[in-house]
Every structure is written in structure tokens, then in C-alpha cells.
Design a protein around this motif. Structure first.
Motif, PDB file in Angstrom:
ATOM      1  N   SER A 154     119.573 128.108  93.999  1.00 31.41           N
ATOM      2  CA  SER A 154     118.827 127.651  92.828  1.00 31.41           C
ATOM      3  C   SER A 154     117.343 127.666  93.165  1.00 31.41           C
ATOM      4  O   SER A 154     116.955 127.453  94.309  1.00 31.41           O
ATOM      5  CB  SER A 154     119.260 126.232  92.427  1.00 31.41           C
ATOM      6  N   PRO A 155     116.513 127.923  92.174  1.00 28.07           N
ATOM      7  CA  PRO A 155     115.088 127.961  92.450  1.00 28.07           C
ATOM      8  C   PRO A 155     114.578 126.584  92.876  1.00 28.07           C
ATOM      9  O   PRO A 155     115.054 125.561  92.391  1.00 28.07           O
ATOM     10  CB  PRO A 155     114.466 128.386  91.109  1.00 28.07           C
ATOM     11  N   PRO A 156     113.642 126.540  93.820  1.00 29.15           N
ATOM     12  CA  PRO A 156     113.143 125.240  94.282  1.00 29.15           C
ATOM     13  C   PRO A 156     112.397 124.504  93.184  1.00 29.15           C
ATOM     14  O   PRO A 156     111.680 125.091  92.404  1.00 29.15           O
ATOM     15  CB  PRO A 156     112.218 125.611  95.441  1.00 29.15           C
TER      16      PRO A 156
ATOM     17  N   ARG B  20     103.337 124.792  89.005  1.00 29.55           N
ATOM     18  CA  ARG B  20     104.034 125.852  88.278  1.00 29.55           C
ATOM     19  C   ARG B  20     103.815 125.660  86.775  1.00 29.55           C
ATOM     20  O   ARG B  20     103.821 124.536  86.272  1.00 29.55           O
ATOM     21  CB  ARG B  20     105.525 125.835  88.594  1.00 29.55           C
ATOM     22  N   VAL B  21     103.638 126.773  86.073  1.00 33.28           N
ATOM     23  CA  VAL B  21     103.384 126.739  84.633  1.00 33.28           C
ATOM     24  C   VAL B  21     104.231 127.809  83.956  1.00 33.28           C
ATOM     25  O   VAL B  21     104.699 128.758  84.595  1.00 33.28           O
ATOM     26  CB  VAL B  21     101.885 126.984  84.329  1.00 33.28           C
ATOM     27  N   ASP B  22     104.424 127.624  82.661  1.00 33.63           N
ATOM     28  CA  ASP B  22     105.119 128.645  81.876  1.00 33.63           C
ATOM     29  C   ASP B  22     104.197 129.802  81.521  1.00 33.63           C
ATOM     30  O   ASP B  22     104.653 130.939  81.367  1.00 33.63           O
ATOM     31  CB  ASP B  22     105.690 128.028  80.594  1.00 33.63           C
ATOM     32  N   GLN B  23     102.897 129.486  81.381  1.00 35.58           N
ATOM     33  CA  GLN B  23     101.917 130.504  81.009  1.00 35.58           C
ATOM     34  C   GLN B  23     100.575 130.148  81.628  1.00 35.58           C
ATOM     35  O   GLN B  23     100.121 129.003  81.526  1.00 35.58           O
ATOM     36  CB  GLN B  23     101.782 130.585  79.479  1.00 35.58           C
TER      37      GLN B  23
ATOM     38  N   ALA C  71     107.794 133.828  88.441  1.00 32.08           N
ATOM     39  CA  ALA C  71     107.366 132.437  88.560  1.00 32.08           C
ATOM     40  C   ALA C  71     105.842 132.406  88.572  1.00 32.08           C
ATOM     41  O   ALA C  71     105.207 133.077  89.391  1.00 32.08           O
ATOM     42  CB  ALA C  71     107.925 131.795  89.822  1.00 32.08           C
ATOM     43  N   LEU C  72     105.244 131.630  87.661  1.00 35.07           N
ATOM     44  CA  LEU C  72     103.792 131.573  87.510  1.00 35.07           C
ATOM     45  C   LEU C  72     103.262 130.210  87.955  1.00 35.07           C
ATOM     46  O   LEU C  72     103.906 129.174  87.727  1.00 35.07           O
ATOM     47  CB  LEU C  72     103.395 131.824  86.053  1.00 35.07           C
TER      48      LEU C  72
ATOM     49  N   LEU D 275     104.477 135.115  91.265  1.00 39.58           N
ATOM     50  CA  LEU D 275     105.399 135.335  92.387  1.00 39.58           C
ATOM     51  C   LEU D 275     106.670 136.031  91.907  1.00 39.58           C
ATOM     52  O   LEU D 275     107.034 135.965  90.731  1.00 39.58           O
ATOM     53  CB  LEU D 275     105.782 134.011  93.047  1.00 39.58           C
ATOM     54  N   ARG D 276     107.351 136.672  92.841  1.00 36.98           N
ATOM     55  CA  ARG D 276     108.629 137.318  92.509  1.00 36.98           C
ATOM     56  C   ARG D 276     109.676 136.300  92.097  1.00 36.98           C
ATOM     57  O   ARG D 276     110.515 136.558  91.248  1.00 36.98           O
ATOM     58  CB  ARG D 276     109.148 138.113  93.714  1.00 36.98           C
TER      59      ARG D 276
END
Length: 212
Positions: free
Chosen positions: A60-62, A115-118, A134-135, A189-190
Motif C-alpha cells: 500500500s502506498p505510504p 502530498r497534494v492532489d494538484q 504522486a504529487l 514522483l512515480r
């Protein structure tokens, strides 16, 4: 002894021999013996519980909290931005000129990495296109790439505003704004990763490390 007597004696001897173990036929093998001979184990009785295979672990993503640091009252000037790929991690470095009084020495601007959605542009709020699944945004309060203290505007940072290194984790670093002494950049990020931050001095630097 007459012929009839000899025949009777012979019949008695034959019957006695048939009753001994020497002439007993071999018994048929039982089902269990047959399975052992062929090398296949007998099937378990109906209703016998069998051991289930262990569950497969799901990645799962951190879920990492925002990273923040630095101090207040700074007015530092950005002079260089670098990206690099190292063993096990990718790195982003923001380098600043030595702070001038009254800015405290060896003090980074107050920064937040989250981390942001946009990724959005400072001031206008317009979306900034950044590649990556992932932004993240980097916002530095009390920092700028422009010096407005003199009669003329002087750009202290004249380097690239867009980096697309295509590293194992870091895909893109994009300038997102320099407005009212607030400097911001967007990171793509990837996949989601927990970004760490540290301060280095001489010269003053904000270093972001992104594990692979």
C-alpha cells in the motif's frame, strides 16, 4: 490291500495335504497396502481439514505526514536548484545565499513539504502540470529567487524552472511560484514516498531525499 482300499487311502492323504499352510493361496493386498506400494499416499477421509495457503501481502502506498521546518523572520534568496540520483534515493537541493541581517544566520525559511492532489501556482491558484502518480508541494515562507531591495529587480536564481530527470523515483520538479516572499515548487514522483528534509550549512541548503 485291495485296489479299492488303496484308492481310499490316497484320497485321505490328498485331503490332509490341502488343509496344511503349504498350499494356502496368498491374500489379496488391502487398499492401504496397494497405495503404499505405488508411492501415492491414501486420500484423507472426507471432512478432514486442510491447511490454507498463507495470504499474499498487499503493498500500500505510504501515508506520510507533511514535513516542515525552518524558522521565522527570514528573507533568504534562492541561488541554485539541483537534482541528483544516488544509491537508494533521489535528491533535490535548494541552495540559498547567506542571509543578511536582520535575517538570522544559518536559518532556513519556514518550509512545508506535503502530498497534494494538484500542484497550484502561488497568487493565481492556477493548476501547474507536473508529471507523476504522486504529487507534492514545497512551500518556503520568507524565501525568493528575486531581490527587490534595490532600485532594480535582481534575479538571484536564474537556473531552470523545470527539471524532468526521469530518475527511478523523481520524475519532475517544477517551479510553482515566487510571490510576496513565498517560494514554491511542485514535485512529481512515480509513486508515493515519504520525503525527508535536512538542513546543510556553508552554503545554506534545504535538502530533500526521496527513497526508492
Amino acid at each position: 490291500m485291495n485296489r479299492l482300499g488303496r484308492v481310499a487311502v490316497l484320497l485321505v492323504m490328498l485331503l490332509a495335504s490341502a488343509c496344511t499352510g503349504d498350499g494356502e493361496p496368498s491374500p489379496s493386498p488391502t487398499p492401504s497396502a496397494t497405495a503404499s506400494a505405488t508411492g501415492s499416499p491414501p486420500a484423507p477421509p472426507a471432512g478432514t481439514p486442510t491447511e490454507a495457503p498463507p495470504p499474499t501481502a498487499q503493498a500500500s502506498p505510504p501515508n506520510c505526514p507533511a514535513v516542515s521546518g525552518g524558522g521565522s523572520g527570514t528573507n533568504v534568496k534562492l541561488v541554485d536548484v539541483r537534482v541528483g540520483s544516488h544509491s537508494g534515493y533521489d535528491r533535490i537541493t535548494f541552495e540559498f545565499a547567506d542571509p543578511e541581517p536582520p535575517s538570522p544566520a544559518n536559518t532556513l525559511p519556514a518550509f512545508t513539504v506535503e502530498r497534494v492532489d494538484q500542484v497550484t501556482q502561488d497568487g493565481s491558484g492556477n493548476p501547474v502540470q507536473v508529471s507523476g502518480a504522486a504529487l507534492y508541494s514545497v512551500v518556503m515562507q520568507g524565501a525568493s529567487g528575486v531581490d527587490l531591495s534595490g532600485e532594480q529587480v535582481v534575479e538571484t536564481y536564474t537556473g531552470p524552472r523545470e527539471f524532468k530527470p526521469n530518475f527511478p523515483t523523481l520524475l519532475e520538479l517544477e517551479h510553482a511560484g515566487d510571490f510576496e516572499n513565498v517560494l514554491s515548487w511542485g514535485i512529481g514522483l512515480r509513486e508515493a514516498r515519504c520525503i525527508s528534509a535536512q538542513q546543510l550549512n556553508t552554503p545554506l541548503r534545504l535538502v530533500l531525499d526521496i527513497p526508492r
